[in-house]
Every structure is written in structure tokens, then in C-alpha cells.
Design an enzyme around this catalytic site. Structure first.
Site, PDB file in Angstrom:
ATOM      1  N   LYS A   1       0.090   4.353  -0.127  1.00 24.12           N
ATOM      2  CA  LYS A   1      -0.797   5.551   0.379  1.00 24.12           C
ATOM      3  C   LYS A   1      -0.308   6.621  -0.631  1.00 24.12           C
ATOM      4  O   LYS A   1      -0.197   6.363  -1.733  1.00 24.12           O
ATOM      5  CB  LYS A   1       0.008   5.458   1.915  1.00 24.12           C
ATOM      6  CG  LYS A   1      -0.157   4.507   2.663  1.00 24.12           C
ATOM      7  CD  LYS A   1       0.181   4.631   4.102  1.00 24.12           C
ATOM      8  CE  LYS A   1      -0.038   3.423   4.863  1.00 24.12           C
ATOM      9  NZ  LYS A   1       0.035   3.665   6.014  1.00 24.12           N
TER      10      LYS A   1
ATOM     11  N   HIS B   1      -9.342   1.487   5.086  1.00 28.38           N
ATOM     12  CA  HIS B   1      -8.120   1.748   5.843  1.00 28.38           C
ATOM     13  C   HIS B   1      -8.232   2.668   7.159  1.00 28.38           C
ATOM     14  O   HIS B   1      -9.054   3.705   7.044  1.00 28.38           O
ATOM     15  CB  HIS B   1      -7.071   2.381   4.791  1.00 28.38           C
ATOM     16  CG  HIS B   1      -5.542   2.402   5.398  1.00 28.38           C
ATOM     17  ND1 HIS B   1      -5.254   3.248   6.328  1.00 28.38           N
ATOM     18  CD2 HIS B   1      -4.607   1.531   5.274  1.00 28.38           C
ATOM     19  CE1 HIS B   1      -3.959   2.929   6.764  1.00 28.38           C
ATOM     20  NE2 HIS B   1      -3.703   1.732   6.027  1.00 28.38           N
TER      21      HIS B   1
ATOM     22  N   GLU C   1      -5.099  -4.428  10.915  1.00 32.81           N
ATOM     23  CA  GLU C   1      -3.994  -3.306  11.126  1.00 32.81           C
ATOM     24  C   GLU C   1      -4.292  -2.643  12.645  1.00 32.81           C
ATOM     25  O   GLU C   1      -5.126  -1.731  12.426  1.00 32.81           O
ATOM     26  CB  GLU C   1      -4.129  -2.401   9.943  1.00 32.81           C
ATOM     27  CG  GLU C   1      -3.702  -2.902   8.705  1.00 32.81           C
ATOM     28  CD  GLU C   1      -3.048  -2.112   7.697  1.00 32.81           C
ATOM     29  OE1 GLU C   1      -2.066  -2.565   6.993  1.00 32.81           O
ATOM     30  OE2 GLU C   1      -3.866  -1.066   7.420  1.00 32.81           O
TER      31      GLU C   1
ATOM     32  N   GLU D   1      -6.600   5.273   8.069  1.00 30.65           N
ATOM     33  CA  GLU D   1      -6.212   6.570   7.737  1.00 30.65           C
ATOM     34  C   GLU D   1      -7.427   6.997   7.132  1.00 30.65           C
ATOM     35  O   GLU D   1      -7.607   8.493   7.252  1.00 30.65           O
ATOM     36  CB  GLU D   1      -4.731   6.645   6.689  1.00 30.65           C
ATOM     37  CG  GLU D   1      -3.630   6.465   7.606  1.00 30.65           C
ATOM     38  CD  GLU D   1      -2.406   5.674   7.035  1.00 30.65           C
ATOM     39  OE1 GLU D   1      -2.532   5.525   5.575  1.00 30.65           O
ATOM     40  OE2 GLU D   1      -1.638   5.291   7.493  1.00 30.65           O
TER      41      GLU D   1
ATOM     42  N   SER E   1       3.628  -1.861  10.299  1.00 30.54           N
ATOM     43  CA  SER E   1       5.156  -1.982  10.575  1.00 30.54           C
ATOM     44  C   SER E   1       5.586  -3.419  10.218  1.00 30.54           C
ATOM     45  O   SER E   1       6.639  -3.796  10.907  1.00 30.54           O
ATOM     46  CB  SER E   1       5.277  -1.619  11.992  1.00 30.54           C
ATOM     47  OG  SER E   1       5.241  -0.437  12.115  1.00 30.54           O
TER      48      SER E   1
ATOM     49  N   GLY F   1       3.052   2.384  10.799  1.00 25.65           N
ATOM     50  CA  GLY F   1       3.934   3.382  10.710  1.00 25.65           C
ATOM     51  C   GLY F   1       4.942   3.693  11.962  1.00 25.65           C
ATOM     52  O   GLY F   1       5.498   4.735  11.973  1.00 25.65           O
TER      53      GLY F   1
ATOM     54  N   ASN G   1       0.941  -1.016   0.241  1.00 26.47           N
ATOM     55  CA  ASN G   1      -0.046  -0.009  -0.033  1.00 26.47           C
ATOM     56  C   ASN G   1       0.995   1.085  -0.162  1.00 26.47           C
ATOM     57  O   ASN G   1       1.574   1.565   0.885  1.00 26.47           O
ATOM     58  CB  ASN G   1      -0.830  -0.078   1.312  1.00 26.47           C
ATOM     59  CG  ASN G   1      -1.731   1.133   1.350  1.00 26.47           C
ATOM     60  OD1 ASN G   1      -1.735   2.082   0.544  1.00 26.47           O
ATOM     61  ND2 ASN G   1      -2.260   1.385   2.587  1.00 26.47           N
TER      62      ASN G   1
HETATM   63  P1  PGA Z   1       3.070   0.508   7.562  1.00 28.23           P
HETATM   64  O1  PGA Z   1       1.628   0.693   7.226  1.00 28.23           O
HETATM   65  O2  PGA Z   1       3.383  -1.006   7.108  1.00 28.23           O
HETATM   66  O3  PGA Z   1       3.863   1.792   6.922  1.00 28.23           O
HETATM   67  O4  PGA Z   1       2.881   0.383   9.155  1.00 28.23           O
HETATM   68  C1  PGA Z   1       0.644  -0.339   6.854  1.00 28.23           C
HETATM   69  C2  PGA Z   1      -0.791   0.220   6.164  1.00 28.23           C
HETATM   70  O5  PGA Z   1      -1.196   1.073   6.962  1.00 28.23           O
HETATM   71  O6  PGA Z   1      -1.187  -0.606   5.413  1.00 28.23           O
END
Ligand code: PGA
Length: 256
Positions: free
Chosen positions: A12, A97, A167, A99, A213, A173, A10
Site C-alpha cells: 500500500k 483494491h 478481500e 481502497e 488480516s 486491516g 501489498n
Molecule cells: P491487511 O490488508 O492484510 O492489512 O488486512 C490486506 C489488503 O488490503 O490487501
């Protein structure tokens, strides 16, 4: 029943035209190394979908998008429908997601409508769920996940058209991940909840991904846990070598 895992990148809101080089690098790595016993997908920003499709079609790497509007078309300035994503070459779309749930106030009902829109356009819906740090500290994780599964996953979802991504919001992140015991408990809970909610057999074979992560250094530990059928990878998917090193977990541990 053997479930083929999938590793999804992903991107983003990262990626300009020059980033397509990472897709070419990934393809070269996938084609030169041992074929991983996993499906592979990259979800670049919508602006790169068509060009990424040009690179990825007829390869082992599938193309996904990051969000869709529930309607097929209409007066929704700035939004993109699932049909448009399919038209641009995507075969899947991430919905719900954290976010988007946080930045755009997306509710479980909206996420379910987006997942249904993905299915209408014959896209695989990658439905994200996960608890916040506060919810975790309050001991409410399983309750939150149950609510999200009930509210965000359409009852007619099948193992063929839907992937679930667990997640934890606090792990995204941050470099932090849940313990193996926590991931095992939570994925088992998600599996049982899906099995009781969906049509006979669908919940048992639906892929449940871990995300948050995931890095080359922890992939082998996380991805070998029971009921972890792959990963949704953010930051580490931006570099082809890192993403490939995560995928390589499945090349080394090929299950017969
Ligand atoms: P990350 O993000 O691997 O940077 O923690 C995962 C995600 O939000 O899909």
C-alpha cells in the site's frame, strides 16, 4: 488439477528507500529456508519499483504494482500506465483494491478496463473483490461478489494472466477474518462463478486468494481451506519475517 498457490505482499502507501532492506531480508529468508511450494510476489509503491526490480530480478520473488491507468499513455497527470509498470520491471498489477474502489470511486467497469490494460501490457492482473460490512450484514455478500466478478473480470481473462483476490472490506486491516466455513463457501462460489463465466477450463484453474488480516497466526488455517490458492497480505507483508512466516505455511505442507 494442482494449482500453485501465490502469496502476494501489498505494501500500500508504505515504504521509503530504507524499506528495501525488508526485501533483502525476505530474499535472505527465502534463500536460506525450505523453498515454499508457492509463488511469491511483493507489490511496493510505484516509487520503489525500479529499485525493487534491481533486487528481485533473477530471484524466486516476483514484483508487482498496486494500480494502473487503463490507457497506455496520454494526458493523465499523476497516473501510471500498465506499460510503464512493465517497463519498470513489474510482472503484475493489483486492480480494483477496495481502497481504490472507495477512495477513488472506482467502478467495476473501470476495474475491468484496468485489468484489460494489464493484459495488454503482458502483466498479470490481480483483481480484488469483496463485500463491505453493511453488505455482509444485509446478507448480500454473494450477490455483491457475483456483480463484481461479472463487471470487473474481463471475459477473455485466463488462469495464466489473472488472479482473483477475495478481500472482505471489513476484514482489511481490522484483525477480523471470516470463519473457515464462510471462506470455504465464498471461495467455492467464486470458483463456480468464474468457471461459468470464463473460457472452458480457465475458471477451474484460476488462483483465488484470500486477503484481509492474514497474519502468521491465522495463515495455516486460512490457506488450507478448499479453493484458497494463496493470500494477498497487507500489514503483515511490511516485515520480512512475518511475510516469510505466512509463506512457511506452504513449506510445511508441501503437496506432492
Ligand atoms: P491487511 O490488508 O492484510 O492489512 O488486512 C490486506 C489488503 O488490503 O490487501
Amino acid at each position: 488439477m494442482a494449482i500453485t498457490p501465490i502469496v502476494i505482499g501489498n505494501w500500500k502507501m508504505h515504504g521509503l528507500t530504507t524499506s528495501l532492506d525488508e526485501i533483502s531480508r525476505l530474499l535472505a529468508l527465502v534463500q536460506s529456508g525450505h523453498a515454499p511450494a508457492a509463488d511469491i510476489m511483493i507489490c511496493p509503491p510505484a516509487t520503489l519499483l525500479e529499485r525493487a526490480h534491481g533486487l528481485l530480478q533473477h530471484t524466486a520473488v516476483a514484483l508487482g504494482a498496486q494500480d494502473c491507468h487503463p490507457a497506455p499513455s496520454g494526458a493523465h497527470t499523476g497516473d501510471i500506465s500498465a506499460e510503464m509498470l512493465a517497463d519498470a520491471g513489474a510482472s503484475a498489477v493489483i486492480v480494483g483494491h477496495s481502497e481504490r474502489r472507495i477512495d477513488h470511486g472506482e467502478t467495476d467497469a473501470l476495474v475491468a478496463a484496468k485489468a484489460a490494460a494489464a493484459h495488454r501490457a503482458r502483466l498479470t492482473a490481480i483483481i480484488c473483490i469483496g463485500e463491505s460490512e453493511q453488505e455482509r450484514n444485509d446478507g448480500a455478500t454473494l450477490q455483491i461478489l457475483k456483480r463484481q466478478l461479472q463487471g470487473s473480470v474481463p471475459q477473455e481473462a485466463t488462469a495464466a494472466n489473472t488472479v482473483i483476490a477475495y478481500e472482505p472490506v471489513w476484514a482489511i486491516g481490522s484483525g477480523r477474518t471470516p470463519t473457515s466455513a464462510e471462506v470455504t463457501e465464498i471461495h467455492g462460489f467464486v470458483r463456480r462463478t468464474l468457471a461459468s463465466r470464463l473460457r472452458e477450463g480457465e475458471g477451474d484453474s484460476m488462483r483465488i486468494l484470500y486477503g484481509g488480516s492474514v497474519k502468521p497466526a491465522n495463515a495455516a488455517t486460512l490457506l488450507r481451506l478448499p479453493d484458497v490458492n494463496g493470500a494477498l497480505v497487507g500489514g503483515a507483508s511490511l516485515k520480512a519475517q512475518d511475510f516469510y512466516d505466512i509463506l512457511a505455511t506452504y513449506a510445511e505442507n508441501r503437496v506432492a
